[in-house]
Write an enzyme that holds these catalytic residues in place. Structure first.
Site, short mmCIF file in Angstrom:
data_model
loop_
_atom_site.label_atom_id
_atom_site.label_comp_id
_atom_site.label_asym_id
_atom_site.label_seq_id
_atom_site.Cartn_x
_atom_site.Cartn_y
_atom_site.Cartn_z
CG ASP A 1 -6.62 4.40 75.04
OD1 ASP A 1 -6.25 3.07 75.26
OD2 ASP A 1 -5.91 5.36 75.24
CG ASP B 1 -10.90 3.94 69.75
OD1 ASP B 1 -9.82 4.82 70.18
OD2 ASP B 1 -11.56 4.19 71.50
#
Length: 254
Positions: A22, A20
């Site tokens: 963020d 991922d």
């Protein structure tokens, strides 16, 4: 790209490591640290790597670098609905083609009416962002500054603004097979069921990888890493920060 070890010649075979963006590789909506960029560079010498994020490629370039397509073997923007392998674009999907113009207008009008009735400490601008594979809804507005994002996140966690709005949308549009995924500090994504981050795994499966590691921070139910983190095809690693990600990478691969 010429100095990159071919995918089938990496030290750790039949394995891909997905991240991922963020909260995992970068602080929310901020740039990756030089230490993280270097660690990913070193990791790529050992194993195939990729990222999977809900945002579009332009935002990921802001955070990871303009040369992001050269930094990762696989780049999965918008959960993999826009995908790249070694810098070359793969087949993509379209949210508007799936939902149709009439239903889309109905959805947008409902969202705007709902937002108009909210009583928030402050609002900014860009409340609905249209993307290729989804829409992103932000009650406070995506134009909020980083400081405002932090302040809104605390307010949202206390008053459950996004959570309550998702419940309202599910009730209003139960005839549509839509998934609502809360991610980041200020927004949530809306996309067809099945178009969450597990969507990118179809690209990975075609390549024959036997082991898929995934690192994410929003791994709780309703978070935008939940589905891929819990998918039986992945080995999930739940992290609290980019520093946590770096620690686990070093423990596992170095």
């Amino acid at each position: 790209m010429s100095d990159i070890t071919p995918l089938n010649e990496r030290e750790i075979k039949d394995t891909i490591v997905l991240f991922d963006v963020d909260g995992t590789l970068t602080p929310a909506r901020l740039a990756a640290s030089p230490e993280m960029v270097q660690l990913l560079h070193d990791l790529r010498k050992k194993v195939v790597i990729g990222f999977v994020g809900g945002s579009d490629l332009a935002k990921q370039q802001e955070q990871l670098g303009e040369n992001v397509l050269d930094m990762f073997d696989y780049c999965f923007s918008e959960n993999g609905l826009t995908a790249y392998r070694l810098g070359k674009k793969l087949a993509s999907q379209s949210f508007i083609n799936w939902i149709g113009e009439d239903k889309y207008k109905e959805l947008v009008k409902f969202i705007l009416r709902y937002l108009a009735d909210l009583d928030l400490p402050f609002v900014r601008g860009t409340f609905i962002e249209f993307r290729n594979g989804m829409i992103n809804v932000s009650p406070v507005g995506r134009n909020a500054s980083n400081a405002e994002r932090g302040a809104y996140e605390k307010f949202d966690l206390e008053h459950k603004i996004r959570e309550k709005m998702v419940t309202a949308l599910k009730e209003a549009f139960k005839d549509l097979e839509l998934t609502y995924s809360i991610g980041g500090q200020i927004s949530f994504d809306v996309f067809p069921t099945g178009w969450d981050k597990t969507y990118c795994l179809q690209h990975v499966e075609k390549e024959g990888y036997k082991t898929v590691h995934f690192f994410g921070d929003k791994t709780f139910k309703g978070g935008n890493d939940y589905e891929i983190y819990n998918d039986p095809r992945t080995i999930g690693h739940s992290v609290k920060s980019p520093e946590d990600t770096m620690r686990i990478i070093k423990e596992l691969f170095f």
